[in-house]
Design a protein around this motif. Structure first.
Motif, PDB file in Angstrom:
ATOM      1  N   CYS A 170       0.799   3.111  -1.650  1.00  0.00           N
ATOM      2  CA  CYS A 170       1.410   3.059  -0.314  1.00  0.00           C
ATOM      3  C   CYS A 170       0.552   2.104   0.501  1.00  0.00           C
ATOM      4  CB  CYS A 170       1.398   4.435   0.329  1.00  0.00           C
ATOM      5  SG  CYS A 170       2.340   5.667  -0.604  1.00  0.00           S
ATOM      6  N   VAL A 171       1.068   0.915   0.723  1.00  0.00           N
ATOM      7  CA  VAL A 171       0.281  -0.102   1.426  1.00  0.00           C
ATOM      8  C   VAL A 171       0.663  -0.055   2.904  1.00  0.00           C
ATOM      9  CG1 VAL A 171      -0.330  -2.529   1.573  1.00  0.00           C
ATOM     10  CG2 VAL A 171       0.249  -1.538  -0.653  1.00  0.00           C
ATOM     11  N   THR A 192      -2.519  -4.541 -11.034  1.00  0.00           N
ATOM     12  CA  THR A 192      -3.466  -4.808 -12.118  1.00  0.00           C
ATOM     13  C   THR A 192      -4.428  -3.662 -12.391  1.00  0.00           C
ATOM     14  OG1 THR A 192      -3.410  -7.109 -11.372  1.00  0.00           O
ATOM     15  CG2 THR A 192      -5.101  -6.556 -12.971  1.00  0.00           C
ATOM     16  N   THR A 193      -4.788  -2.905 -11.359  1.00  0.00           N
ATOM     17  CA  THR A 193      -5.811  -1.874 -11.573  1.00  0.00           C
ATOM     18  C   THR A 193      -5.363  -0.900 -12.668  1.00  0.00           C
ATOM     19  OG1 THR A 193      -7.309  -0.351 -10.449  1.00  0.00           O
ATOM     20  CG2 THR A 193      -5.008  -0.225  -9.804  1.00  0.00           C
ATOM     21  N   GLY A 195      -2.732   5.739  -9.849  1.00  0.00           N
ATOM     22  CA  GLY A 195      -2.429   7.082  -9.346  1.00  0.00           C
ATOM     23  C   GLY A 195      -1.490   6.994  -8.159  1.00  0.00           C
ATOM     24  N   HIS A 196      -1.697   7.901  -7.201  1.00  0.00           N
ATOM     25  CA  HIS A 196      -0.966   7.796  -5.927  1.00  0.00           C
ATOM     26  C   HIS A 196      -2.000   7.470  -4.872  1.00  0.00           C
ATOM     27  CE1 HIS A 196       0.950   9.005  -2.154  1.00  0.00           C
ATOM     28  NE2 HIS A 196       2.044   8.596  -2.759  1.00  0.00           N
ATOM     29  N   SER A 197      -1.917   6.266  -4.333  1.00  0.00           N
ATOM     30  CA  SER A 197      -2.991   5.776  -3.468  1.00  0.00           C
ATOM     31  C   SER A 197      -2.443   5.267  -2.145  1.00  0.00           C
ATOM     32  CB  SER A 197      -3.727   4.612  -4.151  1.00  0.00           C
ATOM     33  OG  SER A 197      -4.281   5.040  -5.369  1.00  0.00           O
ATOM     34  N   ILE A 198      -3.286   5.433  -1.140  1.00  0.00           N
ATOM     35  CA  ILE A 198      -2.967   4.872   0.183  1.00  0.00           C
ATOM     36  C   ILE A 198      -4.002   3.815   0.484  1.00  0.00           C
ATOM     37  CG2 ILE A 198      -3.003   5.394   2.665  1.00  0.00           C
ATOM     38  CD1 ILE A 198      -1.786   8.143   1.889  1.00  0.00           C
ATOM     39  N   ILE A 199      -3.528   2.638   0.855  1.00  0.00           N
ATOM     40  CA  ILE A 199      -4.465   1.560   1.195  1.00  0.00           C
ATOM     41  C   ILE A 199      -3.950   0.838   2.433  1.00  0.00           C
ATOM     42  CG2 ILE A 199      -3.374  -0.033  -0.488  1.00  0.00           C
ATOM     43  CD1 ILE A 199      -6.258  -1.232  -0.896  1.00  0.00           C
ATOM     44  N   TYR A 200      -4.876   0.482   3.314  1.00  0.00           N
ATOM     45  CA  TYR A 200      -4.504  -0.269   4.519  1.00  0.00           C
ATOM     46  C   TYR A 200      -4.493  -1.753   4.186  1.00  0.00           C
ATOM     47  CZ  TYR A 200      -5.093   4.115   6.944  1.00  0.00           C
ATOM     48  OH  TYR A 200      -4.942   5.434   7.348  1.00  0.00           O
ATOM     49  N   HIS A 249     -10.871   1.874  -6.022  1.00  0.00           N
ATOM     50  CA  HIS A 249     -10.347   1.732  -7.396  1.00  0.00           C
ATOM     51  C   HIS A 249      -9.260   0.656  -7.492  1.00  0.00           C
ATOM     52  CE1 HIS A 249      -7.758   4.496  -5.257  1.00  0.00           C
ATOM     53  NE2 HIS A 249      -6.808   4.272  -6.138  1.00  0.00           N
ATOM     54  N   ILE A 250      -8.708   0.261  -6.365  1.00  0.00           N
ATOM     55  CA  ILE A 250      -7.659  -0.776  -6.409  1.00  0.00           C
ATOM     56  C   ILE A 250      -8.289  -2.166  -6.526  1.00  0.00           C
ATOM     57  CG2 ILE A 250      -5.769  -1.840  -5.080  1.00  0.00           C
ATOM     58  CD1 ILE A 250      -5.078   0.947  -4.057  1.00  0.00           C
TER      59      ILE A 250
END
Ligand code: NAI
Ligand code: 15L
Length: 267
Positions: free
Chosen positions: A163-164, A197-198, A202-207, A224-225
């Protein structure tokens, strides 16, 4: 370095601002880039497929997703609007997309969420991936729904999603707030590439912002991303200050991270 991680990637929202900016860039990430939007798009070039479809039309979405291994999901309403279009494009549309992803075995989704999931935090607060959402309108709320929906599809079916929470991705920052929220197109492509690529997403939130000196997002939970922004809004700072007036500190658009979105209404 961009690595071809998936044979066929679907990019929704291909007729929009970010879709057009990523079209040529994402060609390097796959053998075939399938482009989709409800609006007309430029004709398919070598290595491209073009599928016009409305996200709220489940059979059309099923066809659009069939044969793809990953999805970059830009499609939908991208600003504050009345409930009816947001419901169709961002709520029903997101559900249709994840259902189609499940049926067709898609492994990974990059979901264009938004800073407006967090718009009611103040500009002197720093938020991370665990900060509770505080949407600033129906649009931000619909992106929060998309984030929760993607978590459900990860927990139930193992579909990985990034989720970017994109800040402001335009050719240049447009005002003083965007000096904090700006994400260059090249950094957006770097971010999508990192998410594709990573090894374990999983289920990740990144700004999603560039390496701006001023900001209010903390990505320490997304290491981890492996996203390393290379651009910065700092080079625009002087010009933006010269063409904008000093902020009114009593204005909610200046106080809150969501800027002007916090006062668009009535809902
Ligand atoms: P945009 O509005 O230019 O593009 C969105 C595209 O989605 C449009 O081409 C539109 O035709 C399409 N679309 C709308 N409803 C649809 C439907 N029912 N079915 C199929 N397609 C539909 O927006 P932009 O700036 O390109 O943003 C792309 C994505 O990134 C959006 O989801 C937006 O919410 C998100 N985002 C963008 C930011 C930015 O700064 N550009 C910031 C935060 C999030
Ligand atoms: C968004 O979510 C919008 O899609 C984009 O058009 C900008 O308004 C951006 O947020 C922003 O907050 O600057």
């Amino acid at each position: 370095m961009t690595i071809r991680t998936h044979p066929r990637i679907l990019m929704t929202g291909a007729a929009g601002g970010l879709g057009q900016a990523m079209r040529s860039r994402l060609a390097a990430n796959c053998e075939v880039l399938r482009l989709s939007d409800v609006s007309p798009m430029a004709d398919a070039q070598a290595g491209e497929e073009v599928v016009q479809a409305d996200l709220s039309d489940m059979p059309a979405v099923q066809k659009m997703v069939d044969g793809c291994q990953a999805i970059v999901h830009f499609g939908g309403i991208s600003v504050e609007q009345p409930w009816a279009p947001i419901l169709q494009a961002n709520i029903i549309g997101a559900y249709n997309l994840y259902e189609a992803a499940r049926v067709h075995g898609v492994q990974r989704v990059i979901f264009a969420s938004s800073n407006h999931v967090m718009g009611f935090y103040r500009q002197n607060e720093v938020v991370d991936a665990l900060s509770p959402p505080r949407p600033d309108g129906l649009y931000g709320l619909s992106k929060a729904f998309g984030e929760d929906l993607s978590r459900l599809y990860f927990d139930r079916y193992g579909i990985e999603t990034a989720c970017v929470r994109i800040g402001s991705s335009f050719p240049e920052p447009r005002d003083r707030r965007m000096l904090a929220t700006w994400l260059s197109y090249d950094d957006l492509h770097r971010l999508i590439t990192a998410c594709l690529t990573t090894p374990v997403l999983g289920h990740s939130i990144i700004y999603g912002t560039s390496d701006n000196s001023v900001g209010w997002y903390d990505n320490h939970l997304a290491k981890h991303i492996g996203f390393r922004p290379q651009d910065s809004s700092d080079v625009f700072r002087e010009a933006i200050y010269a063409k904008t007036s000093a902020p009114d500190l009593d204005d909610p658009a200046v106080q809150f991270q969501g800027g002007g979105f916090v006062k668009i209404g009535p809902l």
